[in-house]
Design a protein around this motif. Sequence first.
Motif, mmCIF file in Angstrom:
data_model
loop_
_atom_site.group_PDB
_atom_site.id
_atom_site.type_symbol
_atom_site.label_atom_id
_atom_site.label_comp_id
_atom_site.label_asym_id
_atom_site.label_seq_id
_atom_site.Cartn_x
_atom_site.Cartn_y
_atom_site.Cartn_z
ATOM 1 N N PHE A 124 -29.058 49.544 13.150
ATOM 2 C CA PHE A 124 -29.565 50.471 12.136
ATOM 3 C C PHE A 124 -28.596 50.665 10.971
ATOM 4 O O PHE A 124 -28.987 51.213 9.937
ATOM 5 C CB PHE A 124 -29.857 51.831 12.770
ATOM 6 C CG PHE A 124 -30.893 51.790 13.850
ATOM 7 C CD1 PHE A 124 -32.221 51.531 13.551
ATOM 8 C CD2 PHE A 124 -30.546 51.997 15.176
ATOM 9 C CE1 PHE A 124 -33.189 51.484 14.548
ATOM 10 C CE2 PHE A 124 -31.503 51.964 16.177
ATOM 11 C CZ PHE A 124 -32.819 51.706 15.861
ATOM 12 N N LEU A 125 -27.357 50.258 11.131
ATOM 13 C CA LEU A 125 -26.350 50.502 10.105
ATOM 14 C C LEU A 125 -26.475 49.518 8.944
ATOM 15 O O LEU A 125 -26.888 48.372 9.132
ATOM 16 C CB LEU A 125 -24.944 50.377 10.705
ATOM 17 C CG LEU A 125 -24.565 51.352 11.813
ATOM 18 C CD1 LEU A 125 -23.184 50.995 12.361
ATOM 19 C CD2 LEU A 125 -24.584 52.784 11.307
ATOM 20 N N PRO A 126 -26.082 49.930 7.736
ATOM 21 C CA PRO A 126 -25.953 48.967 6.635
ATOM 22 C C PRO A 126 -24.948 47.886 7.014
ATOM 23 O O PRO A 126 -24.052 48.113 7.838
ATOM 24 C CB PRO A 126 -25.440 49.827 5.470
ATOM 25 C CG PRO A 126 -25.843 51.220 5.816
ATOM 26 C CD PRO A 126 -25.779 51.307 7.316
ATOM 27 N N SER A 127 -25.069 46.706 6.418
ATOM 28 C CA SER A 127 -24.287 45.541 6.873
ATOM 29 C C SER A 127 -22.789 45.793 6.863
ATOM 30 O O SER A 127 -22.087 45.405 7.805
ATOM 31 C CB SER A 127 -24.629 44.323 6.011
ATOM 32 O OG SER A 127 -24.398 44.584 4.646
ATOM 33 N N ARG A 128 -22.254 46.444 5.826
ATOM 34 C CA ARG A 128 -20.806 46.654 5.771
ATOM 35 C C ARG A 128 -20.346 47.542 6.918
ATOM 36 O O ARG A 128 -19.343 47.254 7.580
ATOM 37 C CB ARG A 128 -20.407 47.273 4.436
ATOM 38 C CG ARG A 128 -18.899 47.550 4.323
ATOM 39 C CD ARG A 128 -18.543 48.286 3.054
ATOM 40 N NE ARG A 128 -18.897 47.530 1.861
ATOM 41 C CZ ARG A 128 -18.706 47.970 0.618
ATOM 42 N NH1 ARG A 128 -18.202 49.181 0.421
ATOM 43 N NH2 ARG A 128 -19.026 47.223 -0.412
ATOM 44 N N GLN A 129 -21.070 48.616 7.153
ATOM 45 C CA GLN A 129 -20.697 49.521 8.233
ATOM 46 C C GLN A 129 -20.931 48.877 9.591
ATOM 47 O O GLN A 129 -20.206 49.147 10.546
ATOM 48 C CB GLN A 129 -21.469 50.826 8.097
ATOM 49 C CG GLN A 129 -21.035 51.642 6.872
ATOM 50 C CD GLN A 129 -21.927 52.832 6.645
ATOM 51 O OE1 GLN A 129 -23.136 52.751 6.841
ATOM 52 N NE2 GLN A 129 -21.351 53.936 6.220
ATOM 53 N N ARG A 130 -21.946 48.001 9.671
ATOM 54 C CA ARG A 130 -22.189 47.298 10.923
ATOM 55 C C ARG A 130 -21.005 46.405 11.275
ATOM 56 O O ARG A 130 -20.585 46.334 12.439
ATOM 57 C CB ARG A 130 -23.469 46.468 10.810
ATOM 58 C CG ARG A 130 -23.997 45.942 12.137
ATOM 59 C CD ARG A 130 -25.232 45.092 11.923
ATOM 60 N NE ARG A 130 -26.204 45.783 11.084
ATOM 61 C CZ ARG A 130 -26.891 45.209 10.113
ATOM 62 N NH1 ARG A 130 -26.736 43.922 9.846
ATOM 63 N NH2 ARG A 130 -27.752 45.911 9.397
ATOM 64 N N ARG A 131 -20.464 45.722 10.275
ATOM 65 C CA ARG A 131 -19.304 44.860 10.532
ATOM 66 C C ARG A 131 -18.106 45.689 10.990
ATOM 67 O O ARG A 131 -17.368 45.292 11.890
ATOM 68 C CB ARG A 131 -18.955 44.067 9.275
ATOM 69 C CG ARG A 131 -19.953 42.965 8.936
ATOM 70 C CD ARG A 131 -19.403 42.025 7.887
ATOM 71 N NE ARG A 131 -19.178 42.691 6.607
ATOM 72 C CZ ARG A 131 -20.076 42.791 5.637
ATOM 73 N NH1 ARG A 131 -21.294 42.280 5.813
ATOM 74 N NH2 ARG A 131 -19.788 43.405 4.506
ATOM 75 N N ARG A 132 -17.913 46.833 10.366
ATOM 76 C CA ARG A 132 -16.775 47.673 10.750
ATOM 77 C C ARG A 132 -16.958 48.214 12.164
ATOM 78 O O ARG A 132 -16.009 48.267 12.956
ATOM 79 C CB ARG A 132 -16.609 48.828 9.763
ATOM 80 C CG ARG A 132 -15.412 49.719 10.080
ATOM 81 C CD ARG A 132 -14.967 50.490 8.879
ATOM 82 N NE ARG A 132 -13.733 51.226 9.164
ATOM 83 C CZ ARG A 132 -13.037 51.884 8.256
ATOM 84 N NH1 ARG A 132 -13.438 51.885 6.984
ATOM 85 N NH2 ARG A 132 -11.946 52.539 8.590
ATOM 86 N N ALA A 133 -18.179 48.628 12.488
ATOM 87 C CA ALA A 133 -18.442 49.131 13.832
ATOM 88 C C ALA A 133 -18.252 48.030 14.867
ATOM 89 O O ALA A 133 -17.711 48.267 15.949
ATOM 90 C CB ALA A 133 -19.858 49.695 13.910
ATOM 91 N N ALA A 134 -18.687 46.801 14.530
ATOM 92 C CA ALA A 134 -18.545 45.678 15.457
ATOM 93 C C ALA A 134 -17.084 45.341 15.685
ATOM 94 O O ALA A 134 -16.719 44.826 16.750
ATOM 95 C CB ALA A 134 -19.296 44.471 14.928
ATOM 96 N N ALA A 135 -16.223 45.599 14.690
ATOM 97 C CA ALA A 135 -14.795 45.340 14.835
ATOM 98 C C ALA A 135 -14.113 46.387 15.703
ATOM 99 O O ALA A 135 -12.910 46.280 15.988
ATOM 100 C CB ALA A 135 -14.134 45.317 13.459
ATOM 101 N N GLU A 136 -14.898 47.412 16.128
ATOM 102 C CA GLU A 136 -14.395 48.471 16.997
ATOM 103 C C GLU A 136 -13.172 49.151 16.397
ATOM 104 O O GLU A 136 -12.155 49.382 17.049
ATOM 105 C CB GLU A 136 -14.105 47.930 18.397
ATOM 106 C CG GLU A 136 -15.348 47.377 19.083
ATOM 107 C CD GLU A 136 -15.093 46.943 20.503
ATOM 108 O OE1 GLU A 136 -13.929 46.894 20.915
ATOM 109 O OE2 GLU A 136 -16.087 46.650 21.195
#
Length: 261
Positions: free
Chosen positions: A24-36
């Motif tokens: 559900f996150l925008p792509s930039r925030q999704r990448r940051r979340a995936a990087a934990e």
Amino acid sequence: MTGPQAHGGEAALHVHVPAELRLFLPSRQRRRAAAEDPHGVPCPYDGTSSLGHVVQSLGVPLTEVSELRVDGVAAPDSHRPPDGAHLTLTPMPRPQPLPPSAPTPPRFLLDVHLGALARRLRLLGVDTAYRNDADDAELVRQANTERRILLTQDRGLLRRRTLWLGAYVRGSRPDDQVTDVLARFAPPLHPWTRCPACNGTLAAVAKEQIADQLPPGTRRTYQTFTRCVACGRLYWAGAHHARLTARVEAARRASEGEGPR
């Protein structure tokens, strides 16, 4: 001492989003979340908005979140967190517990974009309402009146505060969507008992009663028939039966937690 700041000196919260909710996150925030990132996803905060508003501003529907925690403590979505707080989202468990007012077994209502899923669920005997011309307000009214769970891929529809219960359907293919719904709500399956066209109940009908309604080839070849008590459509195990049976068996395995074969 001041709390952590977002870009430009603006106050911010730090939101920890689990993998199940990152779509559900925008792509930039999704990448940051995936990087934990241990600091979580930064979210600008005006100091007055509720937790629910903050979560939905990130694109995550509250229907997909079972618990919100602020600095490790559970909090309602109406809570207003302090600047710099760490917010942790917990996804809905699977299967999802339903409120006491929910019918048993659960009933569903699908939005206009999920017609193929509606037919698949009806094939499995799941009570599934669907119209291809219902607008958002009509969907919410029907879901609330009939206590149906509204299934949709429209996040804006799920944000309607008057909606009693809804869920986001994951997957772009009907087979994947069926698996998602079965995993989340675990409805009992009763294949071949509902009309795929209108959701009515199917009942056995003697061939002699409907022989004049059958094409000549069908009349010669098939002996067993069912009829929808609501719309009158007739069904028999025709040329597509093997394909439909495969779908039913795949759904049964998914419902029982078995992998694909």
